[in-house]
Design a protein around this motif. Structure first.
Motif, short mmCIF file in Angstrom:
data_model
loop_
_atom_site.label_atom_id
_atom_site.label_comp_id
_atom_site.label_asym_id
_atom_site.label_seq_id
_atom_site.Cartn_x
_atom_site.Cartn_y
_atom_site.Cartn_z
N MET B 1 0.84 -1.20 0.00
CA MET B 1 0.00 0.00 0.00
C MET B 1 0.88 1.25 0.00
SD MET B 1 -3.05 0.93 2.63
CE MET B 1 -3.69 -0.73 2.71
N ARG B 2 0.51 2.26 -0.84
CA ARG B 2 1.34 3.45 -0.94
C ARG B 2 1.21 4.33 0.30
NH1 ARG B 2 -1.49 4.48 -5.61
NH2 ARG B 2 -1.63 6.65 -5.00
N PRO B 4 0.81 7.67 0.78
CA PRO B 4 -0.31 8.62 0.91
C PRO B 4 -1.61 7.94 1.32
CG PRO B 4 0.88 9.04 -1.12
CD PRO B 4 1.43 7.77 -0.57
N LEU B 5 -1.87 6.76 0.77
CA LEU B 5 -3.09 6.05 1.12
C LEU B 5 -3.04 5.60 2.58
CD1 LEU B 5 -3.72 3.86 -2.05
CD2 LEU B 5 -4.99 5.85 -1.29
N LEU B 7 -1.40 6.97 5.01
CA LEU B 7 -1.59 8.14 5.88
C LEU B 7 -3.06 8.54 5.95
CD1 LEU B 7 1.48 10.34 4.86
CD2 LEU B 7 1.09 9.23 7.06
N SER B 8 -3.72 8.53 4.80
CA SER B 8 -5.15 8.89 4.77
C SER B 8 -5.97 7.93 5.62
CB SER B 8 -5.69 8.85 3.33
OG SER B 8 -5.44 10.05 2.68
N LEU B 9 -5.69 6.66 5.47
CA LEU B 9 -6.45 5.66 6.24
C LEU B 9 -6.16 5.77 7.73
CD1 LEU B 9 -6.11 2.57 3.87
CD2 LEU B 9 -8.10 4.04 4.20
N SER B 12 -8.13 8.67 8.97
CA SER B 12 -9.56 8.30 9.10
C SER B 12 -9.77 7.48 10.36
CB SER B 12 -10.01 7.48 7.90
OG SER B 12 -9.86 8.19 6.72
N ALA B 13 -8.87 6.54 10.60
CA ALA B 13 -9.03 5.65 11.76
C ALA B 13 -8.96 6.44 13.07
CB ALA B 13 -7.95 4.57 11.74
N LEU B 15 -9.68 9.64 13.51
CA LEU B 15 -10.89 10.47 13.64
C LEU B 15 -12.11 9.60 13.98
CD1 LEU B 15 -10.32 12.88 10.62
CD2 LEU B 15 -10.04 13.40 13.04
N ALA B 16 -12.20 8.42 13.37
CA ALA B 16 -13.32 7.52 13.68
C ALA B 16 -13.26 7.08 15.15
CB ALA B 16 -13.29 6.30 12.76
N PHE B 18 -12.01 8.80 17.64
CA PHE B 18 -12.45 9.93 18.48
C PHE B 18 -13.97 10.11 18.41
CE2 PHE B 18 -8.10 10.97 19.10
CZ PHE B 18 -8.05 11.83 20.17
N SER B 19 -14.56 9.78 17.26
CA SER B 19 -16.03 9.87 17.16
C SER B 19 -16.69 8.89 18.13
CB SER B 19 -16.49 9.55 15.73
OG SER B 19 -16.18 10.60 14.87
#
Lengths: 442, 142
Positions: B1-2, B4-5, B7-9, B12-13, B15-16, B18-19
């Motif tokens: 997996m690259r 940038p992807l 880091l994005s994931l 997301s994890a 932030l999810a 913390f939700s």
């Protein structure tokens, strides 16, 4: 309880209204789920617009609205020339050729975020006071009156209802209340998780037409996760932000993908921009920034200029034109009102406004939903072409919000404390969307 | 997996997570709330919501109503006016205060009903038609 279920069931009318347009072959590239959600967005814009036209004409709302707005959706197909295709076939074949781990992890994060938003809403954690203060009372009264009730909007002691606020949110809420027989307050709060999920489906379906399901899934998941956390903390359930974001983000996504090169894609983006403008006051400057930056940054896609302007701005002009005509004809309002004298800004409040905004953002998960997309953007350094539109619009929206807060002659810190996290949520979503343009490996 | 992807994931994890952490577990996440504001920061609306919803069952349509707090508070009374407009549709709501400025008493005396959030008023203004822990409803005219 029964009225709540009926109200929720009435939401099915929106995709039905929008289907005649989204059934056009030009939109097949987006996939079934995405087209369903996009049809719901188009349905909301057209049904709300028809309700406003009916109110302007002095006619009472009834089931005929559905037929008329669906007929408008069908008629809009006439604006799409044959061969208008948002994504070339070659690109489509590449979709699905990548690994499955990235979309799977992204889907898991998105599902956790949406489930958290749903749980917060059901637990009465994130209900917005604005639902009780003005969105709900207006929708309830309009449903009872079967029209936008000018008498209610101009009644004494009700100036706090923000009578000039654009009509989409109240119209959508009122439509369901007419079907349900009364306004179900609890069901109305579910628009937060529902529209959050719909935004995610629309974003993924649009972004993946650019050729990479991995990048589309990662960007959509990041946006959803940030918006869920903001929405839970800033109490947006029942407020207009979920509607605003549902229209704003797919519109920008359409304009950073190959859809922007086709009339079908521009028309769809134009309809979603109209939805944003009709959802909240700040939707109008957003539309202006999007169209201006799109024309400046993507000159090839924006040719011919006049047709592009009509497709992108026409729906907004019609939508708000009818609304302002209604306000003026009933002598209820004449355009939007500022929070102070126009073009008079209280620069002495600048530092206070800045620190109040910082404090308001910090209270939302230690500002993580705002900081994470920015940090990712700096780390990823996306390609200029795709990132400039969302980043430019984010900057324009930020300046607009800052100037709006500076317009207040009174100390705006309390106002900022309860509004800034919500009003800046499109900014962080646009920054997260800019990460979609991450550079391909060489 | 690259990268940038990845880091994005990862973003997301985080932030999810913390939700999920922001959910009101301690207040009973799976217990049905009494009002849409039970676990929100606007909990001050809860007593008014409960009283006004119950009042809607005893205050007839078209009646004129004043809603106020006991002891009196002009700021709270301003909000109560707005809540009553929302939760008592079809009634004529007379504000006990607007923008934190109390309405002159003579403007309130003509109302058919008085809804009092909080304690029972020391000098009741009519016949008691509803009494619950959140407040009382009084019919001023026979």
């Amino acid at each position: 309880m029964r009225s709540g279920y009926l109200w929720l069931a009435s939401l099915a009318a929106f995709p039905l209204v929008g289907t005649p347009l989204l059934a056009h072959p030009s939109f097949r590239r987006f996939g079934v789920a995405c087209r369903f959600v996009l049809a719901a967005g188009v349905g909301m814009v057209l049904l709300s617009g028809t309700m406003t036209v009916w109110a302007l004409a002095g006619w009472r709302w009834g089931p005929i609205l559905l037929l008329v707005s669906a007929a408008v959706a069908f008629a809009l197909r006439g604006l799409i020339p044959k061969g208008s295709d948002p994504a070339p076939l070659a690109t489509q074949r590449e979709i699905g050729a990548e690994g499955r781990s990235t979309p799977a992890i992204a889907l898991l994060c998105a599902c956790v975020s949406i489930t958290a938003a749903l749980a917060a809403t059901l637990a009465a954690r994130s209900t917005s006071p604005d639902l009780l203060l003005f969105w709900g009372p207006k929708a309830q009264q309009f449903a009872a009156a079967r029209t936008i009730d000018a008498g209610f909007l101009s009644a004494p002691y009700l100036e706090y209802l923000h009578v000039y606020y654009p009509p989409l949110v109240t119209n959508v809420l009122a439509f369901g209340a007419m079907v349900a027989g009364r306004f179900p307050w609890g069901a109305a709060t579910l628009t937060f998780p529902l529209l959050l999920a719909a935004t995610g489906v629309a974003l993924f379906g649009i972004l993946r037409t650019d050729g990479s399901a991995d990048r589309a899934a990662a960007a959509s998941s990041l946006i959803l996760s940030a918006l869920a956390l903001i929405g839970i903390h800033a109490a947006v359930a029942g407020n207009a932000e979920p509607f605003l974001l549902f229209f704003e983000l797919p519109a920008v996504a359409l304009l950073v993908t190959p859809a922007a090169r086709s009339d079908a894609g521009k028309l769809l983006a134009g309809l979603f921009l109209a939805g944003a403008a009709a959802a909240k006051v700040e939707g109008l400057p957003f539309v202006g920034a999007v169209v201006l930056l799109f024309v400046l940054l993507d000159r090839a896609a924006s040719r011919p200029l006049a047709r592009t302007a009509i497709l992108l701005l026409g729906p907004t002009a019609v939508s708000l034109g009818v609304w302002f005509a209604f306000g003026a004809s009933r002598k209820v309002f004449y355009g939007y009102r500022g929070y102070g004298r126009s073009m008079e800004f209280h620069w002495d409040h600048f530092s206070g406004v800045g620190s109040a905004i910082g404090s308001a953002l910090w209270k939302v998960g230690y500002a993580l939903p705002f900081a994470v997309p920015i940090l990712l953007l700096l780390a990823i350094r996306p390609g200029r072409g795709r990132a400039l539109l969302p980043l430019g619009v984010a900057a324009a929206v930020s300046v607009f919000l800052l100037l709006t807060y500076l317009q207040s002659a009174d100390d705006p810190r309390l106002w900022i404390a309860w509004s800034a996290a919500r009003t800046f949520s499109p900014v962080t979503a646009l920054v997260a969307l800019a990460t979609f343009g991450a550079r391909e490996p060489r | 997996m690259r990268t940038p992807l990845l880091l994005s994931l990862a973003g997301s994890a985080v932030l999810a997570g913390f939700s999920v952490a922001a959910l009101p577990f301690s207040r009973g996440l799976f217990r049905a709330p009494r009002t849409p504001y039970d676990a929100s920061e606007a909990t001050f609306t809860v007593p008014a919501w409960i009283l006004l919803r119950r009042a809607a069952e005893v205050v007839p349509p078209e009646a004129s109503v004043v809603v106020r707090t006991e002891p009196p508070d002009a700021t709270n009374d301003s909000y109560l006016h707005r809540f009553a407009v929302a939760l008592l549709p079809g009634r004529k709501i007379i504000p006990a205060a607007m923008w934190s400025i109390p309405t002159p008493p003579e403007a309130l005396s003509g109302s058919d009903y008085e809804i009092v959030v909080g304690s029972v008023p020391p000098t009741p203004s009519g016949r008691l038609v509803l009494s619950i822990p959140e407040g009382t409803v009084w019919k001023r005219r026979p």
